[in-house]
Design a protein around this motif. Structure first.
Motif, PDB file in Angstrom:
ATOM      1  N   ASP A  93      12.467  42.056  31.566  1.00 28.70           N
ATOM      2  CA  ASP A  93      11.553  41.319  32.793  1.00 28.70           C
ATOM      3  C   ASP A  93      12.461  40.393  33.412  1.00 28.70           C
ATOM      4  O   ASP A  93      11.947  40.313  34.715  1.00 28.70           O
ATOM      5  N   ALA A 103      11.824  51.293  36.223  1.00 29.97           N
ATOM      6  CA  ALA A 103      10.475  50.328  36.440  1.00 29.97           C
ATOM      7  C   ALA A 103      10.738  49.486  37.720  1.00 29.97           C
ATOM      8  O   ALA A 103       9.590  49.704  38.551  1.00 29.97           O
ATOM      9  N   ASP A 129       7.809  49.680  40.759  1.00 30.22           N
ATOM     10  CA  ASP A 129       7.241  48.539  41.054  1.00 30.22           C
ATOM     11  C   ASP A 129       7.751  48.172  42.745  1.00 30.22           C
ATOM     12  O   ASP A 129       6.654  47.443  43.238  1.00 30.22           O
ATOM     13  N   ALA A 169       4.955  50.057  44.408  1.00 29.08           N
ATOM     14  CA  ALA A 169       3.639  49.421  44.141  1.00 29.08           C
ATOM     15  C   ALA A 169       3.396  48.125  44.972  1.00 29.08           C
ATOM     16  O   ALA A 169       2.423  47.752  45.488  1.00 29.08           O
ATOM     17  N   ARG A 170       4.584  47.258  45.107  1.00 32.37           N
ATOM     18  CA  ARG A 170       4.467  46.061  45.746  1.00 32.37           C
ATOM     19  C   ARG A 170       4.397  46.412  47.171  1.00 32.37           C
ATOM     20  O   ARG A 170       3.664  45.250  47.990  1.00 32.37           O
ATOM     21  N   ARG A 202       4.445  54.226  34.844  1.00 25.48           N
ATOM     22  CA  ARG A 202       4.336  52.835  35.338  1.00 25.48           C
ATOM     23  C   ARG A 202       3.722  52.691  36.858  1.00 25.48           C
ATOM     24  O   ARG A 202       2.939  51.825  37.074  1.00 25.48           O
ATOM     25  N   LEU A 203       4.001  53.559  37.710  1.00 28.52           N
ATOM     26  CA  LEU A 203       3.327  53.699  38.929  1.00 28.52           C
ATOM     27  C   LEU A 203       1.990  53.790  38.893  1.00 28.52           C
ATOM     28  O   LEU A 203       1.131  53.176  39.722  1.00 28.52           O
ATOM     29  N   ARG A 224      -0.160  53.071  36.657  1.00 30.12           N
ATOM     30  CA  ARG A 224      -0.594  51.951  36.105  1.00 30.12           C
ATOM     31  C   ARG A 224      -0.617  50.838  37.308  1.00 30.12           C
ATOM     32  O   ARG A 224      -1.816  49.912  37.488  1.00 30.12           O
ATOM     33  N   ALA A 225       0.392  50.761  38.033  1.00 34.34           N
ATOM     34  CA  ALA A 225       0.494  49.734  38.867  1.00 34.34           C
ATOM     35  C   ALA A 225      -0.191  49.785  40.264  1.00 34.34           C
ATOM     36  O   ALA A 225      -0.764  48.408  40.667  1.00 34.34           O
ATOM     37  N   ILE A 226      -0.662  50.981  40.551  1.00 35.81           N
ATOM     38  CA  ILE A 226      -1.488  51.229  41.587  1.00 35.81           C
ATOM     39  C   ILE A 226      -2.823  51.480  41.578  1.00 35.81           C
ATOM     40  O   ILE A 226      -3.717  51.878  42.391  1.00 35.81           O
TER      41      ILE A 226
END
Length: 399
Positions: free
Chosen positions: A246, A297, A301, A304-305, A335-336, A338-340
């Motif tokens: 992280d 990631a 991210d 998504a950001r 991951r994408l 989940r993020a969007i």
């Protein structure tokens, strides 16, 4: 003379066009043989006949990659420019043969070439700096070898009009994906870029921009760690074995490009060899697979950001349609997703075009637009002062 040469092609209801491109990963040349049928009062009908990717020979790829960040002579650039012209001509011939057709069945070739430099925004500290771009693969060589008219150098007209000349794929996204739903088209190549298609959106409402690296950093790490034996993380296997750090992820997400407002465009200048060297210098003590997992990631991210900051405050979006090599990395894609969420993630294949063929098909459609005098850039996307008909024509030998 130009009008005389183009008039017979323009008069045909269906134009058979080859689109050619080598992307930022410089793995090889993708060729798409496309039938485009004009429909008065409606978008053209598009049919992908055949697509084929021809890998670069290892030494050619090494030389191309060196152009991105290493000092080279102008003689070396000129030599590779003409060499790539030969290879792009070979790729056009190969896709035609694979389709069981002859080159005489092809109306024109639209070649994006190989981008080796792209400066969307001039250096404010240098009064002589200008927005600029450079694509290699000499069009005259392609025309000579294939006997077909070639349109190339698509970005130059937008640069001249004050734009950043990227991305240019939105024209294709608008034709293939526009409609009653609010939709995002995502391309996960070396760089990630999105096209925003508002529900029922007119051409002037479409906008697009780059988000950050998609495969570029992951691929670069894999090459470094395998000493060139591997060029990408096949099926996301190394990312699946790794752990996301992280603190590293937060650090790379602070790169100023990620939160910069559009219009914006990125490439090796932002996320290529120099970025990779700095990353490994500071974080190279981490396990290799952890670095690759964190880079995957980072790719997800960053997309998504940008969607959260620059799209969702303005538009309701039902689904995201993804293409490009990154769709084959399940770690990145999960991951994408989940993020969007709750935006639904779909694949470009659902719309009749394999993900790996999309960009080559996009330049076939840009070639078709230029043939008809239709602007291929979207000023809201690139920042250009006005719409522009893109590309420069090169004629085959007159027999």
């Amino acid at each position: 003379m130009t009008a005389d040469l183009l008039a017979p092609i323009r008069a045909r209801a269906t134009k058979r066009i080859i689109g050619l491109i080598s992307g930022t990963s410089a793995d090889g040349i993708t060729a798409a043989l496309v039938d485009v049928t004009d429909r008065p009062g409606a978008q053209p009908a598009v049919r992908l006949v055949m697509h084929l990717t021809t890998p670069y020979p290892a030494e050619v790829r090494r030389r191309v990659m060196d152009l991105f960040t290493l000092p080279v002579t102008t003689q070396a650039v000129a030599s590779i420019h003409y060499l790539l012209g030969e290879l792009f001509a070979d790729a056009a011939s190969a896709v035609t043969r694979a389709a069981g057709r002859g080159m005489e069945d092809v109306d024109l070739i639209a070649s994006h070439g190989q981008t080796v430099a792209h400066v969307g925004v001039p250096d404010p500290a240098d009064p002589w700096s200008r927005a600029s771009t450079l694509q290699l693969a000499e069009a005259a060589v392609i025309a000579e070898r294939t006997g077909r008219p070639v349109i190339a150098d698509f970005r130059a007209a937008d640069i001249a009009a004050g734009g950043q000349a990227a991305p240019l794929v939105p024209y294709t996204d608008w034709i293939l994906l526009g409609g009653p739903r609010g939709r995002i088209s995502l391309n996960l190549g070396g760089i990630s870029n999105i096209t925003v298609l508002p529900a029922g959106g007119r051409r002037e409402e479409v906008y697009a921009f780059d988000c950050g690296p998609a495969n570029m950093v992951v691929d670069g790490l894999v090459r470094r760690f395998s000493a060139g034996a591997e060029t990408f993380d096949r099926d996301g296997a190394r990312a699946a074995r790794g752990r996301i750090h992280d603190d590293l992820l937060a650090a790379v997400l602070r790169h100023p490009f990620i939160d910069a407002p559009p219009p914006k465009t990125a490439g090796h200048e932002q996320f290529g060899r120099t970025f990779l060297d700095a990353l490994l210098s500071q974080w190279g003590v981490l396990p290799e697979d952890d670095l690759i997992a964190t880079a995957a990631a980072f790719a997800a991210d960053a997309v998504a950001r940008n969607i959260a900051r620059f799209v969702l405050p303005q538009h309701a979006i039902d689904d995201l349609v993804a293409a490009g090599g990154g769709v084959n990395n399940p770690i990145l894609m999960r991951r994408l997703e989940r993020a969007i969420a709750p935006i639904r993630v779909r694949r470009f294949e659902e719309f009749g075009v394999p993900a790996e063929a999309k960009e080559a098909l996009a330049f076939a459609l840009l070639g078709h637009a230029s043939l008809l005098g239709i602007p291929g850039n979207f000023p809201r996307v690139t920042g250009a002062r006005h719409p522009a008909v893109l590309g420069k024509w090169t004629w085959p030998p007159v027999t």
